[in-house]
Design an enzyme around this catalytic site. Structure first.
Site, mmCIF file in Angstrom:
data_model
loop_
_atom_site.group_PDB
_atom_site.id
_atom_site.type_symbol
_atom_site.label_atom_id
_atom_site.label_comp_id
_atom_site.label_asym_id
_atom_site.label_seq_id
_atom_site.Cartn_x
_atom_site.Cartn_y
_atom_site.Cartn_z
ATOM 1 N N ASP A 1 0.814 -1.218 0.000
ATOM 2 C CA ASP A 1 0.000 0.000 0.000
ATOM 3 C C ASP A 1 0.848 1.270 0.000
ATOM 4 O O ASP A 1 0.447 2.275 -0.568
ATOM 5 C CB ASP A 1 -0.930 0.002 1.227
ATOM 6 C CG ASP A 1 -1.929 -1.144 1.152
ATOM 7 O OD1 ASP A 1 -2.238 -1.584 0.031
ATOM 8 O OD2 ASP A 1 -2.391 -1.599 2.217
ATOM 9 N N VAL A 2 2.029 1.226 0.614
ATOM 10 C CA VAL A 2 2.839 2.446 0.714
ATOM 11 C C VAL A 2 3.501 2.836 -0.604
ATOM 12 O O VAL A 2 4.150 3.865 -0.689
ATOM 13 C CB VAL A 2 3.932 2.327 1.815
ATOM 14 C CG1 VAL A 2 3.300 2.147 3.169
ATOM 15 C CG2 VAL A 2 4.914 1.228 1.504
#
Lengths: 467, 92
Positions: free
Chosen positions: A391-392
């Site tokens: 997700d990052v």
């Protein structure tokens, strides 16, 4: 309170402030630990030698037991540091809660002159904060340790927030009634109710929270633990407790703010939003192709790069791949490639987790770069190597308005000339969101366990004649 | 009454000092920072110690002893693990 305790309190406060001050640079940080130890020792001794301390047996036993449990707890593997931290928040909360209960019964025995509104309010705050921190942190410890009977995934049910707030409100209202009528006969009977409700609230608070939110939750619990110490200081009329608790509380507060900003979410949203549960990956209309690369091919791409940015995520810690990442770092650096590790603030399970894991693997901290530091350099990077992060690095955070991670600052992996992503499977990440980074034209996937893929890459460099 | 206000005063000032100092802590060190502040807030140990050692009924002293054990565990493990982690940070 004697002059000695007052003087000791001042010395201890100064050494605690210095301890935190020295943490501003890894070069001076260890000095901070020594300052902390000195302050703590002085504070303990100054209290112990007071004339009102007449029983020493139990003190010695409790301190010895503290060493017996504390020493092994300080030797846990660094992947388990988040659990240890959560557990120590639990201990901090428990200590505050128990002392609060002890004081209440003491006052009850000694007479009504102790029950001033101010002290009783502080006492109720101490007990609620202490016990909710205790069970909340125990739940967080269990989730981080992946204890079987505590569900990892967020557990949600209709009306959950209403139930949670109801329990907390119950504790506060009951506390308020007892503050208002401290000497009433029913007050002593109902007093344990506050404890029970606070304990229950701590459990309910953590049930709907998922692994990806743990960095924020640990920070918030840190702040609660600090505040419960402050409340205890008010109850006991002890300034040292207030100052040390305030230092701890403000640290928890700052870390919580940093974590929330790094996820573009509010406190309320973390605590009541049940992140990671709801949004299932939508069946995307146009399924784009993943392009796979062989280890040999990837090694060649890395070899020819001038600048490589490695982006680690929690997956790296799970796979225990940090040592292989360090070996790759070393091989590439030796060949004149500039290698940096880009650390997202919420990568891992607690603030700063990735830094500690990489430091343990002997990556020098000059090679660790924060998100804000590395992002302007990403367009110059030849390769972004994503190791167990998802997700990052998801560009959807920038573009997809409906996405749960929309607005979250990310590491701009997609701006590198080539992206290599190591991924265990084709499943979406924790938040269940498709990652368009993986299907971009300049992205190549390396499927497999992070440790073995990195190991194979390192082997390419150490055995083959690549130079 | 007056004393309580001075306590509140101390709390507010200490919070501001805390915010100022912690904001400057290296982001590399946020994990050791948390274990260090954990150990520091275990200063609750002085409260537990007083409850455990004073001439109170046994039940109350027992609560104090458990609290003392919990605080002491945090002090010992907190300082030791912080130092252990900090030792690993090397510049080159």
């Amino acid at each position: 309170m004697s002059h000695i305790t007052q003087l000791a309190a001042i010395i201890a406060t100064v050494s605690f402030i210095l301890a935190l001050h020295w943490m501003n640079d890894p070069k001076t940080a260890r000095r901070g630990v020594y300052a902390g130890v000195v302050g703590m020792t002085i504070a303990i001794l100054a209290t112990w030698i007071q004339p009102e301390i007449v029983h020493h047996g139990w003190i010695v036993i409790a301190i010895a037991a503290g060493f017996l449990v504390g020493v092994p707890l300080s030797r846990v593997p660094l992947t388990a540091v988040p659990q240890r931290t959560a557990l120590s928040h639990a201990f901090g909360g428990l200590a505050a809660g128990l002392v609060g209960v002890a004081e209440y019964y003491l006052w009850l025995r000694e007479g009504p002159e102790h029950f001033t509104t101010f002290r009783m309010t502080a006492l109720v705050a101490e007990i609620i904060l202490g016990f909710l921190t205790f069970t909340g942190s125990l739940m967080a410890t269990g989730k981080l340790q992946e204890v079987k009977w505590i569900p990892q995934r967020p557990v949600t049910y209709p009306g959950q927030n209403l139930v949670n707030l109801g329990v907390l409100a119950g504790a506060v209202v009951l506390g308020g009634l007892i503050v208002a009528h401290p000497t009433a006969a029913w007050a002593a009977t109902w007093f344990p109710g506050i404890v029970v409700l606070a304990l229950l609230f701590g459990v309910l608070l953590i049930i709907p929270i998922g692994g990806a939110d743990m960095p924020t939750v640990i920070s918030i619990l840190n702040a609660y633990a600090g505040l419960s110490a402050v409340a205890m200081g008010f109850v006991l009329d002890n300034r040292l407790l207030v100052t040390a608790g305030a230092l701890d509380g403000s640290s928890g507060l700052i870390l919580s703010i940093i974590m929330c900003r790094a996820m573009n979410r509010s406190f309320a949203n973390v605590l009541f939003g049940a992140f990671g549960a709801a949004p299932k990956a939508q069946a995307a209309g146009e399924q784009k192709e993943w392009k796979q690369e062989s280890v040999e091919g990837a090694a060649q791409i890395l070899e020819q790069a001038r600048m490589v940015v490695i982006i680690p995520g929690y997956g790296m810690a799970v796979a225990q791949a940090q040592h292989k990442a360090q070996e790759l770092y070393e091989q590439l650096t030796r060949r004149g490639v500039m290698v940096k590790f880009a650390i997202h603030p919420v990568a891992g399970r607690m603030p700063g987790h990735m830094n500690v894991l990489l430091a343990e693997a002997n990556v020098p901290y000059s090679a660790l770069a924060e998100m804000d530091e590395i992002n302007p350099e990403m367009p110059q990077a030849d390769v972004a190597l994503v190791v167990g992060a998802n997700d990052v690095v998801n560009p959807a955070a920038r573009t997809a308005k409906g996405s749960p991670i929309y607005g979250m600052p990310i590491i701009d992996a997609d701006k590198a000339r080539t992206v290599l992503a190591i991924k265990r499977s084709k499943n979406p990440g924790f938040a269940g969101i498709d990652n368009e980074l993986y299907t971009k034209d300049n992205t190549w996937m390396l499927f497999g366990d992070a440790k073995s893929v990195l190991g194979d890459l390192v082997k390419q460099f150490s055995t083959s004649g690549l130079h | 009454m007056v004393d309580y206000w001075s306590m509140a005063f101390v709390f507010v000032l200490a919070t501001f000092i805390g915010l100022g100092v912690i904001r400057r802590v290296s982001r590399l060190l946020h994990t050791p920072l948390m274990s260090l502040t954990n150990a520091i807030s275990a200063i609750a140990v002085v409260g537990s110690l007083a409850v455990t050692g004073s001439d109170y009924p046994k039940g109350i002293r027992l609560l104090g002893a458990v609290a003392l054990f919990a605080s002491m565990t945090n002090i010992v493990s907190g300082f030791l693990i912080t130092d252990r982690m900090l030792k690993m940070f090397k510049k080159e």
